[in-house]
Design an enzyme around this catalytic site. Structure first.
Site, PDB file in Angstrom:
ATOM      1  N   LYS A  13       0.881  -1.179   0.000  1.00 35.33           N
ATOM      2  CA  LYS A  13       0.000   0.000   0.000  1.00 35.33           C
ATOM      3  C   LYS A  13       0.912   1.221   0.000  1.00 35.33           C
ATOM      4  O   LYS A  13       1.429   1.632   1.033  1.00 35.33           O
ATOM      5  CB  LYS A  13      -0.882  -0.022   1.251  1.00 35.33           C
ATOM      6  CG  LYS A  13      -2.201   0.711   1.142  1.00 35.33           C
ATOM      7  CD  LYS A  13      -2.115   2.174   0.794  1.00 35.33           C
ATOM      8  CE  LYS A  13      -1.742   3.074   1.941  1.00 35.33           C
ATOM      9  NZ  LYS A  13      -1.520   4.476   1.557  1.00 35.33           N
ATOM     10  N   GLY A  25       6.909   5.076   8.029  1.00 35.58           N
ATOM     11  CA  GLY A  25       6.064   6.260   8.105  1.00 35.58           C
ATOM     12  C   GLY A  25       6.248   6.945   9.435  1.00 35.58           C
ATOM     13  O   GLY A  25       7.276   6.779  10.101  1.00 35.58           O
ATOM     14  N   SER A  26       5.242   7.692   9.838  1.00 34.89           N
ATOM     15  CA  SER A  26       5.371   8.501  11.049  1.00 34.89           C
ATOM     16  C   SER A  26       5.258   7.627  12.301  1.00 34.89           C
ATOM     17  O   SER A  26       4.638   6.551  12.277  1.00 34.89           O
ATOM     18  CB  SER A  26       4.284   9.565  11.066  1.00 34.89           C
ATOM     19  OG  SER A  26       3.017   8.937  11.060  1.00 34.89           O
ATOM     20  N   THR A  27       5.797   8.125  13.389  1.00 39.37           N
ATOM     21  CA  THR A  27       5.725   7.401  14.659  1.00 39.37           C
ATOM     22  C   THR A  27       4.273   7.271  15.110  1.00 39.37           C
ATOM     23  O   THR A  27       3.864   6.219  15.624  1.00 39.37           O
ATOM     24  CB  THR A  27       6.602   8.120  15.706  1.00 39.37           C
ATOM     25  OG1 THR A  27       7.960   8.022  15.261  1.00 39.37           O
ATOM     26  CG2 THR A  27       6.482   7.507  17.087  1.00 39.37           C
ATOM     27  N   GLY A  50       2.750   4.557  13.148  1.00 43.46           N
ATOM     28  CA  GLY A  50       3.414   3.315  13.558  1.00 43.46           C
ATOM     29  C   GLY A  50       2.750   2.708  14.800  1.00 43.46           C
ATOM     30  O   GLY A  50       2.564   1.494  14.896  1.00 43.46           O
ATOM     31  N   GLU A 106       9.826   1.474  10.525  1.00 41.08           N
ATOM     32  CA  GLU A 106      10.852   2.496  10.260  1.00 41.08           C
ATOM     33  C   GLU A 106      10.149   3.831  10.404  1.00 41.08           C
ATOM     34  O   GLU A 106       9.347   4.207   9.547  1.00 41.08           O
ATOM     35  CB  GLU A 106      11.404   2.344   8.832  1.00 41.08           C
ATOM     36  CG  GLU A 106      12.197   1.079   8.593  1.00 41.08           C
ATOM     37  CD  GLU A 106      13.572   1.116   9.242  1.00 41.08           C
ATOM     38  OE1 GLU A 106      14.007   2.187   9.700  1.00 41.08           O
ATOM     39  OE2 GLU A 106      14.201   0.056   9.295  1.00 41.08           O
ATOM     40  N   CYS A 118      13.773  10.998   6.780  1.00 41.70           N
ATOM     41  CA  CYS A 118      13.755  10.513   8.161  1.00 41.70           C
ATOM     42  C   CYS A 118      15.109  10.646   8.840  1.00 41.70           C
ATOM     43  O   CYS A 118      15.197  10.794  10.042  1.00 41.70           O
ATOM     44  CB  CYS A 118      13.309   9.054   8.173  1.00 41.70           C
ATOM     45  SG  CYS A 118      14.300   7.988   7.131  1.00 41.70           S
ATOM     46  N   GLU A 171       9.684  16.285  15.001  1.00 42.80           N
ATOM     47  CA  GLU A 171      10.118  16.032  13.621  1.00 42.80           C
ATOM     48  C   GLU A 171       9.297  16.946  12.716  1.00 42.80           C
ATOM     49  O   GLU A 171       8.072  16.809  12.626  1.00 42.80           O
ATOM     50  CB  GLU A 171       9.877  14.567  13.244  1.00 42.80           C
ATOM     51  CG  GLU A 171      10.394  14.285  11.847  1.00 42.80           C
ATOM     52  CD  GLU A 171      10.056  12.896  11.340  1.00 42.80           C
ATOM     53  OE1 GLU A 171       8.904  12.454  11.505  1.00 42.80           O
ATOM     54  OE2 GLU A 171      10.945  12.256  10.760  1.00 42.80           O
TER      55      GLU A 171
HETATM   56  P1  NDP Z   1       2.413   8.490   7.519  1.00 42.97           P
HETATM   57  O1  NDP Z   1       2.694   7.730   8.760  1.00 42.97           O
HETATM   58  O2  NDP Z   1       1.364   9.504   7.530  1.00 42.97           O
HETATM   59  O3  NDP Z   1       2.050   7.486   6.324  1.00 42.97           O
HETATM   60  C1  NDP Z   1       2.878   6.400   5.965  1.00 42.97           C
HETATM   61  C2  NDP Z   1       2.042   5.366   5.245  1.00 42.97           C
HETATM   62  O4  NDP Z   1       1.071   4.856   6.155  1.00 42.97           O
HETATM   63  C3  NDP Z   1       1.258   5.918   4.064  1.00 42.97           C
HETATM   64  O5  NDP Z   1       1.151   4.930   3.069  1.00 42.97           O
HETATM   65  C4  NDP Z   1      -0.101   6.192   4.691  1.00 42.97           C
HETATM   66  O6  NDP Z   1      -1.130   6.216   3.733  1.00 42.97           O
HETATM   67  C5  NDP Z   1      -0.233   4.997   5.607  1.00 42.97           C
HETATM   68  N1  NDP Z   1      -1.174   5.178   6.707  1.00 42.97           N
HETATM   69  C6  NDP Z   1      -1.669   6.314   7.247  1.00 42.97           C
HETATM   70  N2  NDP Z   1      -2.527   6.027   8.252  1.00 42.97           N
HETATM   71  C7  NDP Z   1      -2.582   4.681   8.361  1.00 42.97           C
HETATM   72  C8  NDP Z   1      -3.272   3.767   9.213  1.00 42.97           C
HETATM   73  N3  NDP Z   1      -4.085   4.190  10.175  1.00 42.97           N
HETATM   74  N4  NDP Z   1      -3.070   2.446   9.047  1.00 42.97           N
HETATM   75  C9  NDP Z   1      -2.234   1.995   8.090  1.00 42.97           C
HETATM   76  N5  NDP Z   1      -1.566   2.800   7.240  1.00 42.97           N
HETATM   77  C10 NDP Z   1      -1.720   4.129   7.374  1.00 42.97           C
HETATM   78  O7  NDP Z   1       3.816   9.084   7.080  1.00 42.97           O
HETATM   79  P2  NDP Z   1       4.135  10.015   5.836  1.00 42.97           P
HETATM   80  O8  NDP Z   1       3.705   9.342   4.568  1.00 42.97           O
HETATM   81  O9  NDP Z   1       3.638  11.368   6.133  1.00 42.97           O
HETATM   82  O10 NDP Z   1       5.731   9.965   5.835  1.00 42.97           O
HETATM   83  C11 NDP Z   1       6.494  10.748   6.658  1.00 42.97           C
HETATM   84  C12 NDP Z   1       6.972   9.972   7.872  1.00 42.97           C
HETATM   85  O11 NDP Z   1       7.676   8.802   7.471  1.00 42.97           O
HETATM   86  C13 NDP Z   1       7.953  10.766   8.689  1.00 42.97           C
HETATM   87  O12 NDP Z   1       7.653  10.663  10.055  1.00 42.97           O
HETATM   88  C14 NDP Z   1       9.285  10.090   8.416  1.00 42.97           C
HETATM   89  O13 NDP Z   1      10.243  10.253   9.407  1.00 42.97           O
HETATM   90  C15 NDP Z   1       8.885   8.684   8.210  1.00 42.97           C
HETATM   91  N6  NDP Z   1       9.901   7.971   7.443  1.00 42.97           N
HETATM   92  C16 NDP Z   1      10.727   7.086   8.100  1.00 42.97           C
HETATM   93  C17 NDP Z   1      11.748   6.452   7.410  1.00 42.97           C
HETATM   94  C18 NDP Z   1      12.648   5.462   8.087  1.00 42.97           C
HETATM   95  O14 NDP Z   1      13.305   4.686   7.394  1.00 42.97           O
HETATM   96  N7  NDP Z   1      12.714   5.435   9.398  1.00 42.97           N
HETATM   97  C19 NDP Z   1      11.996   6.731   5.995  1.00 42.97           C
HETATM   98  C20 NDP Z   1      11.074   7.656   5.420  1.00 42.97           C
HETATM   99  C21 NDP Z   1      10.068   8.261   6.136  1.00 42.97           C
HETATM  100  P3  NDP Z   1      -1.584   7.605   3.022  1.00 42.97           P
HETATM  101  O15 NDP Z   1      -0.378   8.451   2.897  1.00 42.97           O
HETATM  102  O16 NDP Z   1      -2.097   7.176   1.726  1.00 42.97           O
HETATM  103  O17 NDP Z   1      -2.608   8.169   3.933  1.00 42.97           O
END
Ligand code: NDP
Length: 501
Positions: free
Chosen positions: A197, A250-252, A255, A272, A306, A403
């Protein structure tokens, strides 16, 4: 002299964008059962790039079934050598589709052309080549066990390493193609199948990559992709009882929701997550390295990274010189659309993301920070925000604690006797992803490396990423590691076997 024009898009990109994008399930592109869609747009201009199907629990369920059937069916007949050959072929096809992938990645995410060229021409192909070598080297162990008093020669105990099963992969928008690659390559190397996804803001290269996997010989159903919003499609994937493991970037905050959703069937989870990484610069550091290095550490990917080194701790003796040097480079960066090859600094991903960044800068201003450069959006179309340097900050301030995921560097000075204080300050956020130490004194460097509680620390460079080097977060930056040998572990199960006769 007129500004350089962005080159015309290649035929393959134009044709790809003209499609009505759906979900890739069981080897076929399908629309959503609900008929729901979302628009894809270019963050550099706001221009509409097309329509994409928005999936929900229905598509996730179909994709999980396809992934299960492929896991138990055709994919289970692939030898390790054959999986390695497929991964190698994916690497070759990524290189053959270089121009199209670069253009799609830039249009979707906004990154500058040289970076897209590095990602699509080197980083992604090298990563698939690295993992192509692994399937034939995933080995168990023989164990000198004596179960129920068996003597040597009466029993043989060993471990089998088996694929985890169906993997749900959820990826963010900040570096779309590499984020998908990070999930697909170890999954294929270990014999897992995938339901992906991607972020709804950046689905283009994810869709093209799953097709490339298919072209490389991956059977139908091994890699499936469901487009859509996190709250619907992502949440359904995280909760699905047919998924064995979730690999999330994605975001904490999200997560933590993933962990709760995964509890239903206790699926394995790797996370991550976010970061707020420190960059510690001692007064003996080589400023020729430090100044451009700190600029790259923070402003790479417009700070939507990140690993970004967003908190700079610099010795007071060189503070002013370092800040002036960084500000000079940051202010001179050419801001513009990624497709213009002369652009050095692209847009943020969206209007809301720019609002968020601007909100943190305003909070810093109100709390007493000094804005040395940037601190505003340039007046032009698209979601640009100037690279920003803030001084006179403290650990308690809003932009220092959180962040921002944007181009904002917070600088603090320290003195001769502050080694332990800097180490404490470096660890004073909830994150622990990356970090760097800059000095010519290797002893001092190693002492600080030991003190910093992060999954990765580099010396005299920041964010030393390589396919073979484990990467991941401590504290609230995540669970588990990606990259390297360790990156395979979450995709494997261990079975202990004892044979007697
Ligand atoms: P989000 O956490 O908002 O989204 C990440 C993914 O999760 C997207 O595909 C999003 O879908 C999906 N998502 C959102 N809500 C849910 C849910 N309730 N259940 C399941 N999936 C969900 O992060 P961002 O896309 O805004 O990315 C930025 C974040 O990612 C930053 O915090 C960054 O630090 C982190 N990141 C970490 C990395 C690492 O390796 N540690 C590398 C790169 C980024 P949709 O966007 O379609 O809503």
């Amino acid at each position: 002299m007129s500004a350089p024009q962005a080159p015309a898009l290649c035929r393959a990109t134009v044709d790809f964008l003209a499609r009505k994008h759906g979900h890739f399930i069981g080897g076929k592109w399908l629309p959503s059962a609900s008929g729901e869609t979302f628009r894809i747009f270019d963050p550099a201009t706001g221009a509409d790039l097309g329509e994409c199907a928005a999936g929900d629990a229905t598509e996730i369920d179909a994709a999980v079934r396809a992934a299960r059937a492929a896991f138990e069916g055709p994919w289970s007949t692939f030898t390790a050598a054959k999986r390695g050959a497929v991964l190698w072929k994916i690497s070759e096809l990524v290189q053959q589709n270089f121009q199209q992938l670069c253009e799609l990645e830039i249009l979707d995410n906004g990154l500058p052309t040289p970076l897209a060229q590095y990602v699509c021409g080197m980083f992604v192909p090298e990563f698939f080549r690295y993992y192509a070598g692994w399937p034939t080297k995933i080995e168990g162990a023989t164990i000198p066990a004596s179960p129920q008093g068996k003597l040597p020669g009466e029993a043989l105990s060993f471990t089998l390493r088996e694929p985890a099963g169906v993997v749900g992969a959820i990826t963010p928008w900040n570096s779309p193609l590499p984020m998908v690659m990070l999930k697909i390559a170890p999954a294929l190397a270990t014999g897992c199948t995938v339901v992906l996804k991607p972020a709804e803001l950046t689905p283009l290269t994810a869709m093209r990559l799953v097709e490339i996997c298919q072209e490389a010989g991956v059977p139908d159903g091994v890699i499936n992709l469901v487009n859509g919003y996190g709250a619907k499609a992502g949440a359904a994937l995280a909760a699905h009882p047919g998924v064995d493991k979730i690999a999330f970037t994605g975001s904490t905050a999200v997560g933590k929701q993933i962990v709760q959703a995964a509890a239903g069937n206790l699926k394995k989870v790797t996370l991550e997550l976010g970061g707020k990484s420190p960059v510690v610069v001692f007064d003996d550091a080589d400023l020729e390295q430090v100044i451009p290095g700190a600029v790259r550490a923070c402003f790479f990917l417009q700070g939507q990274n990140c690993m970004a080194g967003t908190r700079l701790f610099v010795h007071e003796k060189i503070h002013d010189k370092v800040v002036a040097g960084i500000a000079a480079i940051a202010s001179a960066m050419k801001i513009g659309p990624g497709l213009d090859p002369s652009s050095e600094f692209g847009p943020l991903i969206s209007g809301p993301q720019r609002e968020r960044v601007s909100g943190f800068v305003e909070a810093g201003r109100k709390e007493g920070a000094e804005i040395v450069c940037g601190g505003k959006a340039p007046s032009r179309p698209g979601y640009f925000y100037e690279p920003t340097v803030m001084t006179r900050v403290s650990n308690e301030m809003t932009p220092v604690r959180n962040e921002i995921f944007g181009p904002v560097l917070c600088v603090q000075a320290f003195g001769d006797d502050d080694f332990e204080r800097v180490a404490r300050d470096a660890n004073s956020t909830v994150y622990g992803l990356s970090g760097s130490v800059w000095t010519r004194d290797i002893g001092k460097a190693m002492k600080m490396v030991r003190r910093i509680d992060s999954g990765q620390v580099s010396v005299n460079m920041h964010a030393a990423i390589d396919p073979s080097m484990p990467f991941g977060g401590n504290k609230q930056s995540g669970w588990g590691r990606e990259f390297g040998r360790e990156g395979l572990e979450p995709y494997l199960k261990t079975k202990g076997v004892t044979v007697t006769w």
